[in-house]
Scaffold this motif. Sequence first.
Motif, mmCIF file in Angstrom:
data_model
loop_
_atom_site.group_PDB
_atom_site.id
_atom_site.type_symbol
_atom_site.label_atom_id
_atom_site.label_comp_id
_atom_site.label_asym_id
_atom_site.label_seq_id
_atom_site.Cartn_x
_atom_site.Cartn_y
_atom_site.Cartn_z
ATOM 1 N N LYS A 149 0.812 -1.209 0.000
ATOM 2 C CA LYS A 149 0.000 0.000 0.000
ATOM 3 C C LYS A 149 0.848 1.261 0.000
ATOM 4 N N ARG A 150 2.038 1.202 0.582
ATOM 5 C CA ARG A 150 2.814 2.426 0.773
ATOM 6 C C ARG A 150 3.408 2.973 -0.514
ATOM 7 N N ASP A 151 3.775 2.082 -1.457
ATOM 8 C CA ASP A 151 4.457 2.602 -2.643
ATOM 9 C C ASP A 151 4.102 1.880 -3.939
ATOM 10 N N GLY A 152 3.112 0.991 -3.880
ATOM 11 C CA GLY A 152 2.697 0.303 -5.099
ATOM 12 C C GLY A 152 3.577 -0.851 -5.511
ATOM 13 N N GLY A 153 4.564 -1.200 -4.697
ATOM 14 C CA GLY A 153 5.354 -2.384 -5.006
ATOM 15 C C GLY A 153 4.461 -3.609 -5.072
ATOM 16 N N TYR A 154 4.909 -4.624 -5.772
ATOM 17 C CA TYR A 154 4.030 -5.777 -5.957
ATOM 18 C C TYR A 154 4.804 -7.085 -6.009
ATOM 19 N N LEU A 155 4.070 -8.133 -5.664
ATOM 20 C CA LEU A 155 4.516 -9.514 -5.811
ATOM 21 C C LEU A 155 3.575 -10.147 -6.823
ATOM 22 N N LYS A 156 4.115 -10.723 -7.888
ATOM 23 C CA LYS A 156 3.292 -11.302 -8.944
ATOM 24 C C LYS A 156 3.831 -12.675 -9.307
ATOM 25 N N VAL A 157 2.920 -13.615 -9.561
ATOM 26 C CA VAL A 157 3.342 -14.962 -9.956
ATOM 27 C C VAL A 157 3.100 -15.165 -11.444
#
Length: 511
Positions: A149-157
Amino acid sequence: MATVSAAHRPADGGPLEPLTVPHFAAFCSRLTLPPKAKAERRRGEPRATRPAPQPLLIEPFQKTIVTPMFDGVAETFVVLPKGNAKSMLSAALALYHLCFVDEAEVFVLAASMGQARRLLNMAAGIVRRSPVLRRHLDLKLGSFEIRAKRDGGYLKVLSSDPDTVDGIGPTLCICDELHRWPTLEAYVLAKEGLDKRGGQIIAISTAGEDENSAFGRMRKTALEHLQVRDGAFKYAPAPSGEFVWLEWSLDPADDLTDFELVKTANPLKQITVESLRARYESPGTRLAWWARFVCGIWTRDDEAAISAMLWAPCQVDHCRIPDGAEDVVIGVDFGWRRDTTALVPVWGLHDDPLTVRVDERLKILTPPGEGKSLSTDEVWAEIRTLSAIWPKATFVIDPNAEGEHVGQRIENELRHKVVLQAQDPSPMADAASLVMELVRERRIDHPGHLEYSSHVLAAYLKSVGASKQRFVKKTDTASPIDALIATAQAVRRLKVVADDPGPVRPFVINR
């Protein structure tokens, strides 16, 4: 989440530095493992009783696994038997990176989307069980993502399909079960994208079945840098510092029923000698499964004709036949477009009982693909090379697939004896039986040649009549076995000569 909580502070009150092993271990200690309600009920607890949450405590071997990454190593490879919490560690590591790296781009790549979703669901479960993580992360499972939520970073599979991986620029890429990937093209694409963000890759897998696969060859290259070997543990860092290879595995020649030894390949605390013994003694346990998934040995399933556990003890370093030796037999199996062409020199060390040696200068020639044929000149050049080493060798050739034509040329131009031996079911069954007897009784020396061993271990048995079996490929598209067929032809010829030194007239050209 970028700040360090009191739970992350050491005993002296100073803060732990983020993106270090101690900080990661402290982060994990605040997370919880999935509940084991069924296990609790089996121990007599009431059905309504909920077991106490168990913290995710990072064990020493897991700290060993993540240390290279926190030290800045670009590529970390980990090979570890099943059941040692590889997926849970991967999920925790992905979430940690998402929380503590600015605008993180974490990709989890697996052989299939089903496998990738399994790891995503494991990470999502960790988030659901953690009030702190729920405040800072959004689960977007419909798009196979978890977002910061803080910076839009993501984990994607993603799956290991190169089309889905092309163009990514990960800060962290976790490659799951590389031994199941059909090719390593997706890995190469992910690696090429690391420079965009100064990213890193950690690949965690169990042992594969084919040491001549892309991952198997990668492993062989990495282990050439072996620096530490402590029981089952192997540590191989690249001299350049670019990668580190970590592996827990036994050797095929080890006693796989020594449960104390097997435990050294399974460092997770909850795996005990007693639990290993119980798994082994289960009627559903197959030897090849035990060897590969519990002991970390590369091998195929129990249906394979020759197992790695039988083949490995027959390996001999510097396995050579003396130059100029007489009574050398060179088995030849031709494959011009789909299969390979194999030339395997074999020599009888003893006649009674027959004991043989396979020379490390054997040749396996692969067609160029795309429907193109292997060059006749290339094959002939290799035949001439072997002819020069053993001028009195006998060539054993299947007359099909241009074999008779090549055999005539060998006789006319190189002046060697040539035996035409058709690959009919009955003689090939006799040859297969002889080879398997030699392997079982360790009366065959082989060089451990990677591609050659791959051919040997890829063979299965097919019944011929009521009591005989011959070597075959599992399917038409399976790994080739031509080098094993060439060996079987040569060994059968050695046996015939040992039993009856006279010539085999019906199969000899012009003699």
